[in-house]
Write a protein that holds these residues in place. Structure first.
Motif, PDB file in Angstrom:
ATOM      1  N   ILE A 293       0.691  -1.050   0.207  1.00  0.00           N
ATOM      2  CA  ILE A 293       0.004   0.092  -0.318  1.00  0.00           C
ATOM      3  C   ILE A 293       1.231   1.164  -0.056  1.00  0.00           C
ATOM      4  O   ILE A 293       0.705   2.476  -0.737  1.00  0.00           O
ATOM      5  N   ALA A 294       1.954   1.186   0.781  1.00  0.00           N
ATOM      6  CA  ALA A 294       3.103   2.284   1.241  1.00  0.00           C
ATOM      7  C   ALA A 294       3.671   2.552  -0.631  1.00  0.00           C
ATOM      8  O   ALA A 294       3.534   4.244  -1.043  1.00  0.00           O
TER       9      ALA A 294
ATOM     10  N   GLY B 121      -5.737  -1.114   0.148  1.00  0.00           N
ATOM     11  CA  GLY B 121      -5.706  -0.454  -0.039  1.00  0.00           C
ATOM     12  C   GLY B 121      -4.604   0.255  -1.341  1.00  0.00           C
ATOM     13  O   GLY B 121      -4.089  -1.146  -1.020  1.00  0.00           O
ATOM     14  N   PRO B 122      -4.230   0.854  -1.726  1.00  0.00           N
ATOM     15  CA  PRO B 122      -5.153   2.418  -1.466  1.00  0.00           C
ATOM     16  C   PRO B 122      -6.401   2.445  -2.482  1.00  0.00           C
ATOM     17  O   PRO B 122      -6.824   1.930  -3.221  1.00  0.00           O
ATOM     18  N   LEU B 123      -7.033   3.437  -1.548  1.00  0.00           N
ATOM     19  CA  LEU B 123      -9.011   3.238  -1.890  1.00  0.00           C
ATOM     20  C   LEU B 123      -8.523   5.076  -2.616  1.00  0.00           C
ATOM     21  O   LEU B 123      -8.300   5.350  -1.841  1.00  0.00           O
ATOM     22  N   GLY B 124      -9.617   5.004  -3.233  1.00  0.00           N
ATOM     23  CA  GLY B 124     -10.140   6.314  -3.623  1.00  0.00           C
ATOM     24  C   GLY B 124      -9.409   7.166  -4.763  1.00  0.00           C
ATOM     25  O   GLY B 124      -8.382   6.637  -4.283  1.00  0.00           O
ATOM     26  N   GLN B 125      -9.338   8.596  -4.731  1.00  0.00           N
ATOM     27  CA  GLN B 125      -9.148   9.072  -6.040  1.00  0.00           C
ATOM     28  C   GLN B 125      -7.947  10.024  -5.583  1.00  0.00           C
ATOM     29  O   GLN B 125      -8.293  10.402  -4.399  1.00  0.00           O
TER      30      GLN B 125
ATOM     31  N   ARG C  98      -5.695  -1.333  -8.242  1.00  0.00           N
ATOM     32  CA  ARG C  98      -5.315  -0.380  -6.829  1.00  0.00           C
ATOM     33  C   ARG C  98      -4.046  -0.974  -6.542  1.00  0.00           C
ATOM     34  O   ARG C  98      -2.910   0.033  -6.563  1.00  0.00           O
ATOM     35  N   THR C  99      -4.124  -1.668  -5.116  1.00  0.00           N
ATOM     36  CA  THR C  99      -2.857  -2.418  -4.275  1.00  0.00           C
ATOM     37  C   THR C  99      -1.866  -3.091  -5.829  1.00  0.00           C
ATOM     38  O   THR C  99      -0.768  -2.058  -5.640  1.00  0.00           O
TER      39      THR C  99
END
Lengths: 278, 468
Positions: free
Chosen positions: A25-26, A88-92, B219-220
């Protein structure tokens, strides 16, 4: 498993910071994006916008206010313990561009979400004014970080115990009178964002807000997080979480955030009883 | 003579929980065949030379073959025979629409009752899970090829199950924290106990399939990054997963749920066990469910189990057009679900705190057939009326969730956002990427998604073996 590497309590223990190991995610996360966390097998999925990410260390940082059972459970996790699930990461991500002078305004725990956006707006070459506030001095968070992330920081408290005596919107109004502000980013409790948007609308200044709608999956699958933007239904998880503040139906958002008020109360009471008994 | 004696054995009816009991619990409704019942039912199969039942099966299970083995008491051999074609028999035995597939084609059904193929499949799968030897099916030598499967629903699990047996190295990526896709978030516990899904997934893991939950591909990690990481092929089976709403005023009131949200809370998050589990769900006393497909039946029956006094299915067409399986409609009716047909809502009504308290509806009548071939519902003039409800669940279908597709370059989509894939192979327009299930066809059934997975896995295996 997602290990907690660093933990800090702020604002008299009402706000907690966790730095969590989540390398994938990072590596991907950008300012404005969020993660969904679940503490254990029986836990609830809680969306939180990331306050910081460190791709080198492979960590993400979340900062949350302790309000109910799930955040109390998060608070109970010590360094070395883990979140069972982090997604995640999620969303715009926030659209970061050089506009000139911009203002970043944060209230309460919203400051944590505002921080990476403030930093990002400065890095792309904007002159960034930051205004942060809380009810009282003890509840103020991330003053030093916000100072470093901006060119000019003003602090307010509702009770006057520190900085300007009054609301962040008072200080913003002065700023809008004096400077040619191209963009305002406002993140905090719903009433604060609502009043902030009312003000910036009067001045005709574009305003971004980040909405903390209730979510389940966070990937556009359930529609729990629907918000009305300019008369149209959007999903905060995939279309947001940031939206044009002047188009947001804040009344509806505030009501929908109360959807599970009774259940949340019951869950927290049960949890407190268990903790006391245990 | 032998033929005659077979005729005398009636179709065995699987025992069920009584409606007045089960309508308030989440335990499974049908209780399964005993060994005696299974053997007796298996004896009804006349072992056709050209079995039409197999033609009705999207994954071509050798139905007379596995039934003959049950009749002979060879239960382990029977399940192993099914596994050659179907890696999820305990699931299929429960949720396949057998009446329009295998059983719908059964020759015995022409004059009487077809063989209970679904119940027999369920029986051998359950028997293996509970009393089996745990012995795994034989696996081909490792090929060194790596396959990424995106989504752990029925089509993804099928692809993984097929390709692991062929010696490939398979990893499944799941966005949720638990595997199973619609089998765990959508289908309720009382129709498909989650323990069965996890056991089927565990069976794949024991064969060597790797599973990574909490990974949102798009995403990930992106599909292109999966290739950079060394995967040789990618299969996309992410499902439909975008809830449709009615697009009428008041739809964002508290207490109006999409079926996806309502069922995900109840099933995946186990909100029916709140507060033992932390996720809450609104408990409606007077519940309206919109739509009349299987998902609508699942939502209505869930609401009843959560403690509703009254649950109504509100549907704008008539009973004949209801898309749900007849068995689901029957079960719902037995449990006291009411059907309010030829009724279309036009707006939701709320109280001061923004909670739904009712709706305005119109009475409908059926006019000329529309593009779908079904008679189009037309509003009766001056028929507006009010209906109370304190919880509304919208179960009128799902669309294509764009989260992965719009973050994957080179993937052609149709105008509704579904992935364009070759109907014979599942190949997409992006090299080394296959797709199948609801993200290609739109919302369909578990077994059709599995059929698509089977087709794609054959094509992927060919590609990995021969390079095309």
């Amino acid at each position: 498993m997602f290990e907690i590497l660093r933990r800090q309590e702020m604002a008299n223990g009402t706000v907690v910071m966790n730095e969590i190991s989540a390398p994938k995610i990072a590596a991907k996360a950008k300012p404005g994006q969020f993660v969904i966390l679940k503490a254990n097998e029986t836990g609830e999925r809680i969306p939180l916008t990331m306050a910081n990410t460190d791709p080198k260390r492979g960590t993400i940082t979340i900062i949350y206010q302790v309000v109910g059972k799930s955040t109390s459970l998060f608070k109970s996790l010590k360094v070395g313990e883990t979140f069972q699930d982090v997604i995640g990461p999620l969303g715009q991500p926030t659209h970061l561009e050089k506009l000139g002078k911009v203002a970043c305004v944060g209230g309460g725990t919203g400051v944590a979400v505002l921080h990476p956006i403030t930093k990002g707006l400065k890095e792309v070459g904007n002159h960034v004014y930051a205004i942060i506030g809380s009810r009282t001095k003890d509840l103020l968070i991330m003053e030093d970080e916000m100072k470093a992330a901006s060119h000019d920081l003003k602090v307010c408290t509702d009770d006057g115990s520190y900085g300007h005596h009054g609301f962040v919107t008072d200080v913003l109004k002065e700023l809008l009178e004096k400077e040619d502000i191209k963009l305002v980013v406002g993140i905090g409790p719903v009433p604060m964002m609502k009043f902030l948007c009312k003000l910036t609308k009067e001045y005709g200044v574009k305003t971004l807000v980040s909405l903390n709608a209730i979510m389940v999956d966070g990937t556009g699958m359930c529609g729990c997080c629907r918000v009305t933007i300019g008369g149209e239904t959007k999903f905060a998880c995939v279309d947001g979480p940031e939206f044009d503040g002047h188009s947001v139906d804040f009344e509806e958002l505030a009501q929908r955030l109360e959807s599970y008020k009774e259940e949340e109360k019951r869950a927290l009471e049960n949890y407190m009883n268990e903790c006391n008994a245990g | 003579m032998a033929e005659k004696s077979k005729d005398k054995v009636p179709r065995q009816k699987m025992p069920e929980q009584k409606p007045e009991v089960r309508r308030r619990n989440f335990e499974e409704v049908p209780l399964g065949f005993s060994e005696e019942m299974a053997v007796l039912e298996a004896s009804r199969c006349i072992q056709c030379k050209k079995p039409t039942c197999v033609e009705g099966c999207p994954v071509s299970v050798d139905i007379p073959g596995f039934i003959r083995l049950i009749k002979e008491g060879e239960f382990t051999k029977s399940i192993r025979h099914i596994w050659e074609k179907n890696s999820l028999p305990a699931v299929c035995g429960r949720v396949c629409p057998q009446e329009i597939q295998c059983e719908g084609n059964c020759i015995l059904g022409k004059k009487g009752q077809p063989v209970a193929i679904g119940s027999l499949e369920r029986f051998v799968a359950d028997r293996e899970r509970n009393h089996g030897t745990g012995e795994l099916p034989p696996r081909a030598a490792p090929t060194g090829k790596r396959v990424a499967v995106v989504g752990s629903g029925p089509s993804g699990l099928t692809v993984a199950g097929d390709l692991i047996l062929k010696g490939h190295d398979v990893t499944i990526f799941e966005a949720f924290h638990k595997p199973g896709g619609v089998l765990v978030y959508g289908i309720p516990e009382f129709r498909l106990p989650k323990e069965i899904v996890y056991s089927e997934v565990n069976f794949l893991e024991r064969q060597g399939v790797k599973l990574e939950c909490n990974v949102v591909v798009g995403r990930t990690v992106s599909a292109d990054e999966l290739f950079e990481e060394g995967y040789d092929a990618v299969y996309i089976g992410v499902g439909a997963g975008l809830p449709s709403f009615l697009k009428i005023p008041g739809e964002n009131l508290i207490g109006v749920y999409s079926a996806n949200e309502y069922l995900t809370r109840a099933n995946l998050m186990k909100a029916y066990l709140f507060p033992e589990y932390d996720t809450p769900i609104a408990i409606g006393k007077d519940v309206a469910v919109f739509g009349a497909g299987n998902v609508a039946m699942d939502a209505a029956r869930t609401a009843m189990r959560l403690g509703a006094d009254r649950v109504r299915i509100v549907y704008r067409r008539s009973r004949d057009e209801m898309p749900a399986r007849s068995e689901e409609i029957h079960h719902a009716e037995e449990e006291g679900i009411e059907f309010h047909l030829l009724t279309a809502p036009t707006r939701f009504l709320g109280d001061d705190s923004g909670r739904v308290v009712g709706m305005e509806c119109l009475e409908m009548e059926l006019g000329e057939p529309d593009a779908s071939g079904r008679r189009r519902p037309v509003a009766k003039e001056g028929s507006k009326f009010k209906m109370d409800c304190d919880l509304a669940v919208i179960a009128v279908g799902a669309g294509a969730n764009p989260l992965m597709t719009r973050n994957t370059e080179g993937l052609e989509l149709n105008k509704w956002g579904y992935i364009v894939a070759d109907p014979e192979t599942g190949k997409t327009t992006k090299p080394a990427v296959w797709a199948g299930g609801d993200i290609v066809t739109g919302q369909a059934t578990v077994i059709l998604a599995m059929g698509a997975g089977r087709m794609a896995s054959d094509s992927i295996h060919q590609y990995l073996t021969w390079g095309w």
